[in-house]
Design an enzyme around this catalytic site. Structure first.
Site, short mmCIF file in Angstrom:
data_model
loop_
_atom_site.label_atom_id
_atom_site.label_comp_id
_atom_site.label_asym_id
_atom_site.label_seq_id
_atom_site.Cartn_x
_atom_site.Cartn_y
_atom_site.Cartn_z
N ASP A 62 12.12 57.70 82.04
CA ASP A 62 13.06 57.93 81.20
C ASP A 62 14.34 58.87 81.30
O ASP A 62 14.10 58.92 82.95
CB ASP A 62 13.00 58.45 80.25
CG ASP A 62 13.25 59.47 79.33
OD1 ASP A 62 12.82 58.61 77.66
OD2 ASP A 62 14.55 59.83 79.27
N ILE A 63 15.62 58.28 81.37
CA ILE A 63 16.44 58.81 82.03
C ILE A 63 16.62 60.33 81.95
O ILE A 63 17.37 61.27 82.65
CB ILE A 63 17.92 58.72 81.20
CG1 ILE A 63 19.12 58.48 81.96
CG2 ILE A 63 18.55 59.45 80.18
CD1 ILE A 63 20.40 57.30 81.72
N GLY A 112 11.83 62.14 65.06
CA GLY A 112 12.48 62.39 65.99
C GLY A 112 13.29 61.88 66.68
O GLY A 112 13.40 61.29 68.13
N GLN A 113 13.00 60.55 66.36
CA GLN A 113 13.36 59.25 66.71
C GLN A 113 14.90 59.56 66.88
O GLN A 113 15.84 59.55 66.26
CB GLN A 113 12.89 58.09 66.04
CG GLN A 113 13.40 56.65 66.98
CD GLN A 113 12.48 55.49 65.81
OE1 GLN A 113 12.14 55.92 65.23
NE2 GLN A 113 13.05 54.38 66.48
N HIS A 146 9.75 52.54 70.98
CA HIS A 146 9.65 52.87 72.18
C HIS A 146 7.36 53.74 72.79
O HIS A 146 8.27 54.00 71.04
CB HIS A 146 9.93 53.40 73.17
CG HIS A 146 11.15 54.46 72.34
ND1 HIS A 146 12.14 54.49 71.35
CD2 HIS A 146 10.68 55.61 73.12
CE1 HIS A 146 12.70 55.14 70.99
NE2 HIS A 146 11.83 56.59 72.00
#
Ligand code: AMP
Ligand code: ZN
Length: 110
Positions: A30-31, A89-90, A96
């Protein structure tokens, strides 16, 4: 889906730190990690969320998840999360699974 961020990552049009890939799924860091280990596992095929996940792809995602847990040495514990829809909360609408580990996770989630 030409305008989907995770499709572009799967097609390698956008760079990501890939930790696992096979013909069916891809996993990358994850970034914006919220835990010491924070990996996103996605199907290569576009689907909006977990409600569109078929049994065959689910099997590949589960196998990949087990492999990632072994590779990352996080058998001590982890959390698997799939935020779904607005109330879930997508923010990225390509299925994913978050694999979160490396610290104690709180409950209930925010
Ligand atoms: P969600 O909010 O559950 O839809 O999760 C989307 C996740 O994608 C967030 O944790 C973001 O930090 C992550 N993310 C967004 N853009 C990228 C990117 N280019 N590479 C890796 N992770 C990303
Ligand atoms: Zn997509």
């Amino acid at each position: 889906m030409s305008d989907c961020l995770f499709c572009k990552i799967a097609e390698k049009k956008i760079h990501a730190k890939i930790v696992y890939e096979d013909d069916h799924v891809l996993a990358f860091r994850d970034i914006n990690p919220v835990a010491p280990t924070h990996i996103l596992l996605i199907p290569r095929t576009h689907m909006e969320n977990i409600l569109g996940l078929g049994d065959d792809t689910a099997k590949h995602m589960l196998a990949a998840m087990r492999q990632i847990v072994a590779d990352e040495k996080i058998e001590k514990g982890f959390r698997l999360v799939s935020n779904t829809g607005e109330h879930g909360g997508q923010t990225v609408y390509h299925l994913h699974w978050h694999i979160l580990s490396g610290r104690h996770m709180g409950w209930p989630p925010g």
